[in-house]
Scaffold this active site. Structure first.
Site, short mmCIF file in Angstrom:
data_model
loop_
_atom_site.label_atom_id
_atom_site.label_comp_id
_atom_site.label_asym_id
_atom_site.label_seq_id
_atom_site.Cartn_x
_atom_site.Cartn_y
_atom_site.Cartn_z
CG ASP A 1 -2.63 1.95 5.45
OD1 ASP A 1 -2.33 1.27 6.45
OD2 ASP A 1 -2.96 1.44 4.37
CD GLU B 1 -0.25 -4.11 1.85
OE1 GLU B 1 0.20 -5.21 2.24
OE2 GLU B 1 0.36 -3.04 1.99
CG ASP C 1 -5.75 -5.19 4.96
OD1 ASP C 1 -6.57 -4.27 4.82
OD2 ASP C 1 -4.56 -4.99 5.28
CG HIS D 1 -4.42 -1.88 8.50
ND1 HIS D 1 -4.51 -2.87 7.56
CD2 HIS D 1 -4.05 -2.48 9.66
CE1 HIS D 1 -4.21 -4.03 8.12
NE2 HIS D 1 -3.93 -3.84 9.40
CG HIS E 1 -2.35 0.50 0.76
ND1 HIS E 1 -3.49 0.25 1.48
CD2 HIS E 1 -2.74 1.27 -0.31
CE1 HIS E 1 -4.53 0.84 0.88
NE2 HIS E 1 -4.08 1.46 -0.20
CG ASP F 1 -6.42 -0.49 4.31
OD1 ASP F 1 -6.27 -1.53 4.98
OD2 ASP F 1 -5.47 0.17 3.87
CG ASP G 1 -4.95 -3.23 2.08
OD1 ASP G 1 -4.91 -4.46 2.09
OD2 ASP G 1 -4.14 -2.52 2.69
CG HIS H 1 2.37 -1.55 4.54
ND1 HIS H 1 1.83 -2.82 4.38
CD2 HIS H 1 2.79 -1.49 5.82
CE1 HIS H 1 1.91 -3.50 5.51
NE2 HIS H 1 2.49 -2.72 6.40
#
Ligand SMILES: NC(=[NH2+])NCCC[C@H](N)C(=O)O
Ligand SMILES: [Mn+2]
Length: 311
Positions: free
Chosen positions: A132, A276, A233, A130, A101, A128, A231, A145
């Site tokens: 980030d 990712e 995830d 996260h 990412h 995502d 992403d 990332h």
């Protein structure tokens, strides 16, 4: 649907140095093997594959202890900023095949320059687990990332990676959906800067359709461009295990498709990151295939257009 046939350019960004482990460098190859190009071409788009970027490390930058592999991450950031801006300026839609990412430092910065050129605001939809939004000052890991959003919002300026006068993204124009893992300092930062966060609880309570209507209405009202950064995830690990930072309780297959279908109808999406993907951790290409399916939905595939598969 506005202007349904697009000029799409695939840009491979085999960066893995922004994450804490190896494997994402194989992401672009896996997306190609999962037939991203022909899937989009079959939907009527013109697809060009520009191949993979292979930048030399940015040796003008010193090592930084809060920013692992800075020279390599900076090299990809610079290369992507230019490549993405060039594609957008020529009227194309760049799709960046990640790569971790950290690549969004470059892709979103390139789109921010394009948006400034055409006098429209840039919005970012960040799908995502996260946020980030770390910086070298707040990161618990040093992994870059975890920093792209702070970087393209101008809140992680610690080394001359890109032009310091470049346009930043307004954090209030960043919509984060699917969030379920945020570090303590990061939480303070996103609140302070007014990033719009729809965490999994918000999705469960309000529903994805409602959240997307709200985001789309905001972008439309401002006549904005919309960059989507997906992403792996973001998805629940059950559907997409091929990622180094899985977090349980992610978005379902249907929720993710709904987002893509709703976005497709708006015609607002200017650019896309697929990030990712770690084929080394994947289960028989399952996650690569899901990314291709979601991209197909974003660019016009309708469930009802497909032959029904029974059994
Ligand atoms: N794009 C990602 N997978 N980011 C994970 C970031 C994890 C953690 N917040 C960090 O900064 O180290
Ligand atoms: Mn991420």
């Amino acid at each position: 649907m506005a202007d349904p046939k697009k000029k799409i350019t695939l840009i491979g960004a085999p960066i893995e140095e922004g994450s804490g482990r190896r494997g994402c460098a194989m992401g672009p190859a896996a997306l190609r093997i999962a037939c991203l190009d022909t899937t989009l071409a079959d939907l009527g788009h013109t697809v060009t594959d520009d191949g993979d970027l292979k930048p030399l490390p940015a040796r003008d930058l010193p090592n930084h202890k809060g920013a692992n592999n800075l020279q390599i991450v900076a090299a990809f950031t610079r290369a992507l900023d230019t490549a993405v801006h060039d594609v957008a300026r020529a009227g194309g839609v760049p799709i960046i095949l990640g790569g971790d990412h950290a690549l969004a430092m470059g892709s979103v910065s390139g789109m921010a320059r394009h948006a400034a050129d055409v006098g429209r605001p840039l919005f970012v939809l960040w799908l995502d687990a996260h946020a980030d939004f770390n910086s070298p000052a707040t990161t618990p890991s040093g992994n870059m990332h975890g920093m792209p959003v702070a970087f393209f919002c101008g809140e992680a300026e610690f080394a001359p990676i890109l032009d310091k006068d470049r346009p930043f993204v307004d954090p209030k124009k960043v919509f984060q959906v699917g969030i379920r893992s945020v570090d303590e300092r990061e939480r303070e930062e996103i609140a302070k800067h007014g990033v719009n966060v729809f965490d999994m609880r918000a999705i469960d309570e309000t529903g994805m359709a409602h959240i997307m209507h709200e985001i789309i209405a905001t972008v439309k009202a401002a006549n904005g461009l919309l960059h989507v950064s997906l992403d792996v995830d973001f998805l629940d690990p059950e559907f997409a295990p091929g990622v180094g930072t899985t977090v349980p309780g992610g978005a379902t297959f249907r929720e993710a498709h709904l987002i893509m279908e709703m976005l497709c109808d708006t015609g607002l999406v200017s650019s896309l990151d697929l990030v990712e993907l770690n084929p080394f951790l994947d289960d028989r290409g399952k996650s690569a295939r899901i990314l291709v399916e979601l991209t197909a939905s974003l660019f016009g595939r309708r469930i009802l257009d497909r032959p029904t598969r029974s059994a």
